[in-house]
Design an enzyme around this catalytic site. Structure first.
Site, mmCIF file in Angstrom:
data_model
loop_
_atom_site.group_PDB
_atom_site.id
_atom_site.type_symbol
_atom_site.label_atom_id
_atom_site.label_comp_id
_atom_site.label_asym_id
_atom_site.label_seq_id
_atom_site.Cartn_x
_atom_site.Cartn_y
_atom_site.Cartn_z
ATOM 1 N N LYS A 1 17.648 -1.898 6.297
ATOM 2 C CA LYS A 1 16.617 -2.269 5.310
ATOM 3 C C LYS A 1 16.388 -3.784 5.268
ATOM 4 C CE LYS A 1 15.363 1.806 3.800
ATOM 5 N NZ LYS A 1 13.995 2.314 4.014
ATOM 6 N N TYR B 1 23.085 1.101 6.192
ATOM 7 C CA TYR B 1 21.788 1.250 5.522
ATOM 8 C C TYR B 1 21.203 -0.124 5.178
ATOM 9 C CZ TYR B 1 18.432 2.609 1.887
ATOM 10 O OH TYR B 1 17.291 2.766 1.130
ATOM 11 N N SER C 1 11.351 -0.763 1.988
ATOM 12 C CA SER C 1 12.721 -1.217 2.211
ATOM 13 C C SER C 1 13.558 -0.598 1.094
ATOM 14 C CB SER C 1 12.766 -2.745 2.229
ATOM 15 O OG SER C 1 14.079 -3.203 2.364
HETATM 16 N N1 LIG Z 1 15.198 7.644 -3.183
HETATM 17 C C1 LIG Z 1 15.827 6.491 -3.331
HETATM 18 O O1 LIG Z 1 16.706 6.340 -4.189
HETATM 19 C C2 LIG Z 1 15.436 5.303 -2.477
HETATM 20 C C3 LIG Z 1 15.859 4.017 -2.884
HETATM 21 C C4 LIG Z 1 15.515 2.921 -2.088
HETATM 22 C C5 LIG Z 1 14.779 3.096 -0.945
HETATM 23 N N2 LIG Z 1 14.381 4.349 -0.581
HETATM 24 C C6 LIG Z 1 13.601 4.478 0.654
HETATM 25 O O2 LIG Z 1 12.362 5.094 0.356
HETATM 26 C C7 LIG Z 1 11.932 5.873 1.478
HETATM 27 C C8 LIG Z 1 11.670 7.300 1.023
HETATM 28 O O3 LIG Z 1 12.879 7.806 0.500
HETATM 29 P P1 LIG Z 1 12.938 9.203 -0.253
HETATM 30 O O4 LIG Z 1 14.123 9.147 -1.147
HETATM 31 O O5 LIG Z 1 11.616 9.576 -0.776
HETATM 32 O O6 LIG Z 1 13.357 10.141 0.996
HETATM 33 P P2 LIG Z 1 13.123 11.694 1.255
HETATM 34 O O7 LIG Z 1 12.962 12.451 -0.006
HETATM 35 O O8 LIG Z 1 14.211 12.112 2.184
HETATM 36 O O9 LIG Z 1 11.754 11.691 2.078
HETATM 37 C C9 LIG Z 1 11.713 11.102 3.345
HETATM 38 C C10 LIG Z 1 10.393 11.412 4.022
HETATM 39 O O10 LIG Z 1 10.410 10.818 5.328
HETATM 40 C C11 LIG Z 1 10.204 11.820 6.322
HETATM 41 N N3 LIG Z 1 10.953 11.427 7.505
HETATM 42 C C12 LIG Z 1 12.294 11.247 7.626
HETATM 43 N N4 LIG Z 1 12.616 10.920 8.880
HETATM 44 C C13 LIG Z 1 11.449 10.881 9.579
HETATM 45 C C14 LIG Z 1 11.115 10.599 10.924
HETATM 46 N N5 LIG Z 1 12.055 10.329 11.839
HETATM 47 N N6 LIG Z 1 9.804 10.643 11.285
HETATM 48 C C15 LIG Z 1 8.852 10.928 10.384
HETATM 49 N N7 LIG Z 1 9.101 11.213 9.092
HETATM 50 C C16 LIG Z 1 10.393 11.186 8.710
HETATM 51 C C17 LIG Z 1 10.674 13.120 5.661
HETATM 52 O O11 LIG Z 1 10.081 14.292 6.192
HETATM 53 P P3 LIG Z 1 10.705 15.040 7.477
HETATM 54 O O12 LIG Z 1 12.182 15.167 7.216
HETATM 55 O O13 LIG Z 1 9.997 16.349 7.533
HETATM 56 O O14 LIG Z 1 10.394 14.190 8.654
HETATM 57 C C18 LIG Z 1 10.162 12.897 4.233
HETATM 58 O O15 LIG Z 1 8.784 13.137 4.161
HETATM 59 C C19 LIG Z 1 13.054 5.754 2.519
HETATM 60 O O16 LIG Z 1 12.737 4.727 3.417
HETATM 61 C C20 LIG Z 1 14.261 5.373 1.691
HETATM 62 O O17 LIG Z 1 15.234 4.669 2.445
HETATM 63 C C21 LIG Z 1 14.694 5.456 -1.322
#
Ligand SMILES: NC(=O)c1ccc[n+]([C@@H]2O[C@H](COP(=O)([O-])OP(=O)(O)OC[C@H]3O[C@@H](n4cnc5c(N)ncnc54)[C@H](OP(=O)(O)O)[C@@H]3O)[C@@H](O)[C@H]2O)c1
Length: 260
Positions: free
Chosen positions: A155, A151, A137
């Site tokens: 979440k 968003y 989340s």
């Molecule tokens: N980074 C932050 O600051 C943060 C903070 C709070 C929560 N989060 C949450 O943590 C999670 C990971 O975030 P992140 O920052 O690491 O994101 P990221 O760098 O954009 O990585 C996202 C990953 O999910 C895959 N993905 C996206 N859409 C997809 C789909 N429809 N089907 C299958 N795979 C999919 C992407 O690969 P492909 O594009 O190749 O599919 C990638 O491997 C997310 O849920 C995000 O909301 C992140």
């Protein structure tokens, strides 16, 4: 190596970059067999080879494709002990600036993608009478943040889904936890920063940004004690407490500045 992970099988959805990849990498270090899942095959191919994992290309917002791919992987891998749902995206913006497609896309990937994977894998976990599902989340899944209506809704849905599922399956040996990261340096955050309203960017200047590896290590350390909510930063845990017990105090810091 932590025996909770050694010689186990883990599937990491959204595992080709960012938080998911960091979790996959840490799991391999802990002696886990890992399969990474995401859409872009080229990235999966190189990252899976680098960390020594298997991979599958999948769009988790497509239920039929998700069920088919999970059935195939159950045949080839067996049943995983760990399922990490990290696929997700943030499309910030004030509600009046968000399109209907933005709102739908965040729900389809963040909430429905998570629910689809859980639904498709759950029969095998019931048969195994065990497993640990971790749904990602966000801090925006436990408190409403201005500039993040769509968003936060997606979440919060992940939190409600995960809490209900935890109560539904805990009597069958299956664990469900929810990770709520604060801002974490990932390719996803870089994209997100490009469309944040200036007031959100200004406010976030004061907030600590974690590294994805820090989040992964904190999470893997926490999971053996089966917590429901995992918040990997002190600031985040404090803000969560305030949002529950003293939301008025949080309002002083988290409100969109009024028009001049
Ligand atoms: N980074 C932050 O600051 C943060 C903070 C709070 C929560 N989060 C949450 O943590 C999670 C990971 O975030 P992140 O920052 O690491 O994101 P990221 O760098 O954009 O990585 C996202 C990953 O999910 C895959 N993905 C996206 N859409 C997809 C789909 N429809 N089907 C299958 N795979 C999919 C992407 O690969 P492909 O594009 O190749 O599919 C990638 O491997 C997310 O849920 C995000 O909301 C992140």
């Amino acid at each position: 190596m932590n025996p909770y992970y050694r010689d186990k099988l883990a599937w990491v959805f959204g595992g080709s970059q960012g938080i998911g990849l960091a979790i996959g990498e840490e799991l391999v270090k802990q002696g886990c067999r890992v399969r990474l899942w995401a859409r872009r095959a080229e990235l999966l191919l190189s990252e899976a080879a680098r960390i020594r994992a298997d991979w599958t290309s999948l769009d988790v917002s497509d239920y039929t494709a998700t069920e088919t791919a999970i059935q195939a992987a159950l045949q080839s891998d067996g049943t995983p002990q760990f399922v990490f749902n990290c696929a997700g995206l943030a499309l910030p913006g004030y509600l009046l600036d968000l399109s209907a497609v933005d709102l739908a896309t965040m729900n389809e990937v963040n909430y429905l993608g998570t629910a689809y994977v859980c639904k498709a894998v759950l029969p095998a976990l019931f048969e195994q009478r065990g497993g640990h599902i971790v749904n990602v989340s966000s801090l925006g899944g436990v408190m409403g943040l201005f500039g993040y209506t769509g968003y936060c809704a997606s979440k919060y849905a992940v939190m409600g889904f995960s809490e209900a599922l935890r109560r539904e399956v805990s009597g069958y040996g299956i664990r469900v936890s929810a990770l709520c990261p604060p801002n974490t340096r990932t390719p996803g955050l870089e994209q997100e920063n490009l469309r944040k309203p200036p007031e959100v960017l200004a406010q976030e200047e004061k907030v600590q940004v974690l590294e994805a590896a820090q989040v992964a290590r904190y999470l893997l350390k926490a999971l053996p004690s089966n917590p429901f909510t995992v918040i990997p930063s002190f600031d985040g845990r404090l803000a969560h407490l305030l949002s529950r017990w003293a939301p008025g105090i949080l309002n002083l810091f988290l409100k969109r500045p009024p028009a001049k």
